[in-house]
Design an enzyme around this catalytic site. Structure first.
Site, mmCIF file in Angstrom:
data_model
loop_
_atom_site.group_PDB
_atom_site.id
_atom_site.type_symbol
_atom_site.label_atom_id
_atom_site.label_comp_id
_atom_site.label_asym_id
_atom_site.label_seq_id
_atom_site.Cartn_x
_atom_site.Cartn_y
_atom_site.Cartn_z
ATOM 1 N N GLU A 128 0.810 -1.216 0.000
ATOM 2 C CA GLU A 128 0.000 0.000 0.000
ATOM 3 C C GLU A 128 0.847 1.271 0.000
ATOM 4 O OE1 GLU A 128 -0.653 -2.728 1.657
ATOM 5 O OE2 GLU A 128 -2.587 -3.297 0.820
ATOM 6 N N HIS A 178 -11.254 -6.108 7.903
ATOM 7 C CA HIS A 178 -12.076 -5.961 6.704
ATOM 8 C C HIS A 178 -13.373 -5.192 6.961
ATOM 9 C CE1 HIS A 178 -9.442 -9.193 5.349
ATOM 10 N NE2 HIS A 178 -9.876 -9.022 4.119
#
Lengths: 330, 401
Positions: free
Chosen positions: A63, A132
């Site tokens: 990321e 998540h």
């Protein structure tokens, strides 16, 4: 000429991205699995096929790398749109976001512009494993130099993503992942019509008794609660914030002056959060109009729990109605 | 391309090949500052000022005649003089902090002078010599250290990105920029563009540098990674960052790595030109490890006597990047005493000018706090600005009465 299409939030985002890419060859999409797979939620479905691998980049899996190279591409004049697969994975990129993306314009006294969008599917309710289902938006709203927005419906998804891409400021674009493919939220959009300005808060249901302010996935919860409250004889006014930084609280102040009561609703933990900020600012601006303290209905100050517990963690219609009762009992 | 002189055993090479590898202790010893940089060090000018022929790299400095070498000498002397002046100004309380480059002039001038106008450099925060080579006014740079500004130059005009303080961030930013050059079709021939990014030995432990290597490699970005291994990351030595010479890391990412004598301006120029040339033609990226030494502190807040031996410093003084060029020029008749005196006088005037400017540097107005946070404004910030300015005005009107 009108071009009416009935779209879910997910399809509206896809079409919005497509339009932005057609209009400006400098727009790039980059992230993990955004190409052939179309993203884990299929939001970028078909874009690589039509725009090629140089405009829809299936990146290596890191990321910080996605965001750090997007910063460099923006310095070069591109307009990157990064996808972070799930909000819980954004933290390796936090350094690049806070140290470079948010500050380069300021550091260079405006010489460098950072037209970068980071799309972040966020929030719970999908029964996922940990990392998540979180709501970290307050962390980004706290960083000067970033704009933070969140959409709650397909119309804003379509126009909002295009507006974000056109912006010369870096934008964190939070998308309510559990609503991506909701048939109930399918909306008829005139895709060739006049753009709907996305980044200002908006009254989405008028009412007189209590104001409920929410954003992202919580807007649907607020609207459901308002429908239920009506049966109990309470009229809730619901405001969709849409912009989380800068906060557009004008319509909230106006509403609170009318109703005298405010409930701030969010899935995020409550301490030092956007709902804290809303409560502080509303008491500062509307002190003499308030009939009850500002109440907050939020996630708890815990890590996101195992998904078998999320129905208890996530604010639902009943917790909003309970807060309405508490507010009115003052 | 340079040969790999320190090879690794491959599967199937057998125990003998494995045994022939250096022990971990030998590897660590080879990393230390007191080493000569090893047999793999590319050098064109010895510390004694002798020219060493290089079949591989001589062609990259064919054009460096006595006049051009005098130019490189002048660059290094001016940059060192400015560095010493800034260091002194910090000690006198005129700068908030200074980041000395003493000892790294050759690495910075050699690589900086290898760049072309269309190339872009992404510095860390010690690259005052590269800034100078890119035509950045040292006065603009000093604003950072007098704390009047975060970055005072036009990055596009100079091809020199703002300084980056967070270790390693700029490596990924540079990789993205270089990807942009590639996407725009600006690589592939002699006229191609390239990017160079600077970082230190400490930065090689950062995830961003690793990711920068990965991104540049998989997108074939025209990016030269220029690692100035000055042996110390504040107080942490190179062996705290790596078990093998840093340039060898490139192999693991699939691009060439080379170690150059970072105190040899001619070698730094040649190797940088070679690496940039690879990038221009689409054969990038390349990692250069400039093997050098930070002669002064990490910053003016640091005390190197706490962590390193004076012997080490004395040894490196003998490899001074400026003295070897001076010796070479003087010995070969490339310059006479009058030239050296002129350069010194020019450097003194340069420093005096910097000093005058610094002492009189205007302070930014208070509302600069609020300027350029956003390109498109922010109403919440606007109201903070208004409130703050009217608060300040209150003092002004109170003072008038």
């Amino acid at each position: 000429m009108t071009d009416l299409q009935k779209l879910t939030i997910g399809k509206a985002l896809n079409l919005g991205l497509r339009r932005a890419m057609e209009e400006d060859p400098k727009v790039l999409i980059m992230g993990e699995d955004v190409g052939k797979l179309g993203g884990v939620f299929r939001i970028t479905d078909g874009l690589q096929k039509d725009f090629g691998e140089q405009r829809v980049l299936d990146t290596p899996l890191a990321e910080s790398g996605i965001i750090g190279t997007a910063v460099g591409l923006a310095v070069r004049g591109f307009r990157p749109v990064c996808e972070i697969q799930f909000e819980g994975f954004i933290f390796p990129g936090f350094d690049q976001i806070s140290s470079q993306l948010a500050k380069l314009h300021y550091r260079t006294q405006g010489k460098i512009k950072m037209p970068v969008v980071i799309r972040v599917p966020f929030g719970g309710g999908i029964g996922a494993v940990e990392h998540h289902s979180e709501s970290p938006e307050s962390l980004f709203a706290h960083i000067p130099g970033l704009k933070v927005v969140s959409i709650s419906n397909a119309v804003d998804a379509y126009w909002g993503i295009q507006e974000a891409i056109k912006s010369d400021d870096p934008i964190l674009f939070f998308e309510p992942k559990r609503l991506y493919h909701s048939g109930a939220l399918r909306a008829e959009i005139d895709t060739s019509g006049t753009p709907v300005p996305a980044f200002s808060s908006q009254v989405v249901r008028e009412g007189t008794t209590v104001t409920v302010v929410a954003y992202g996935p919580s807007v649907k919860v607020a609207l459901d609660a308002a429908a239920a409250a009506e049966d109990e004889g309470h009229s809730l006014e619901v405001i969709d914030l849409r912009t989380l930084s800068p906060l557009d609280l004008g319509p909230v102040f106006e509403s609170v002056r009318k109703t005298g009561r405010l409930i701030a609703l969010s899935e995020a933990p409550s301490e030092s959060s956007l709902t804290s900020e809303i409560a502080a600012r509303v008491q500062q601006e509307c002190f003499y109009s308030l009939e009850a303290p500002v109440l907050r209905v939020t996630g708890f100050d815990t890590p996101y729990p195992p998904a078998k517990l999320e129905e208890h963690y996530l604010p639902d219609l009943d917790r909003v109605l309970h807060a309405v009762d508490r507010s009115l009992s003052w | 391309m340079p040969s790999e002189q320190w090879t690794h055993p491959e599967p199937g090479d057998g125990p003998a090949a494995v045994a022939a590898q250096p022990s971990p202790e030998q590897v660590i010893a080879g990393l230390r500052a007191t080493s000569e940089g090893g047999a793999e060090l590319t050098q064109l000018l010895t510390p004694e000022g002798e020219r060493v022929p290089s079949p591989q790299f001589d062609k990259y400095v064919d054009d460096i005649d006595a006049e051009a070498l005098r130019g490189l000498y002048r660059d290094m002397v001016l940059v060192r003089r400015a560095d010493r002046e800034a260091n002194a100004m910090q000690r006198q309380g005129q700068l908030g902090i200074w980041v000395p480059l003493l000892g790294q002039e050759a690495a910075q001038i050699g690589s900086g002078r290898a760049l072309r106008a269309n190339d872009m450099a992404f510095p860390s925060y010690r690259e005052h010599g590269v800034a100078f080579a890119r035509g950045v006014d040292m006065k603009d740079l000093l604003g950072i250290f007098r704390c009047t500004d975060h970055s005072g130059w036009d990055y596009q005009r100079h091809g020199f990105h703002p300084y980056t303080i967070v270790i390693g961030n700029q490596v990924l930013n540079a990789a993205g920029y270089a990807m942009g050059q590639k996407f725009e079709g600006k690589v592939g021939d002699d006229d191609g563009e390239a990017t160079i990014c600077y970082f230190g030995d400490g930065a090689t432990s950062q995830g961003d540098v690793h990711e920068g290597f990965v991104w540049a490699a998989v997108y074939d970005a025209p990016l030269v990674f220029f690692c100035q291994n000055n042996q110390w990351a504040i107080s942490e030595p190179t062996e705290r960052q790596s078990r093998l010479p840093l340039y060898q890391r490139a192999r693991g990412y699939g691009f060439p790595g080379i170690r150059v004598d970072g105190n040899d301006v001619l070698a730094c120029l040649a190797v940088s030109r070679w690496a940039l040339d690879e990038c221009r033609h689409g054969n990038g990226p390349v990692l250069i490890e400039a093997f050098t030494y930070r002669m002064d502190a990490h910053t003016t807040t640091d005390d190197p006597t706490r962590y390193r031996l004076s012997d080490e410093l004395e040894e490196w003084k003998l490899k001074d990047p400026i003295e070897r060029v001076r010796a070479f020029l003087a010995r070969g008749g490339g310059a006479d005493q009058a030239f050296f005196d002129d350069v010194q006088a020019e450097a003194d005037a340069f420093a005096a000018d910097l000093r005058d400017y610094t002492f009189n540097m205007p302070e930014p107005p208070p509302d600069r706090i609020f300027s350029n946070v956003y390109a498109e404004g922010n109403p919440v910030l606007d109201s903070q600005r208004e409130e703050f300015l009217s608060y300040l005005d209150g003092f002004a009107s109170a003072g008038e009465h």
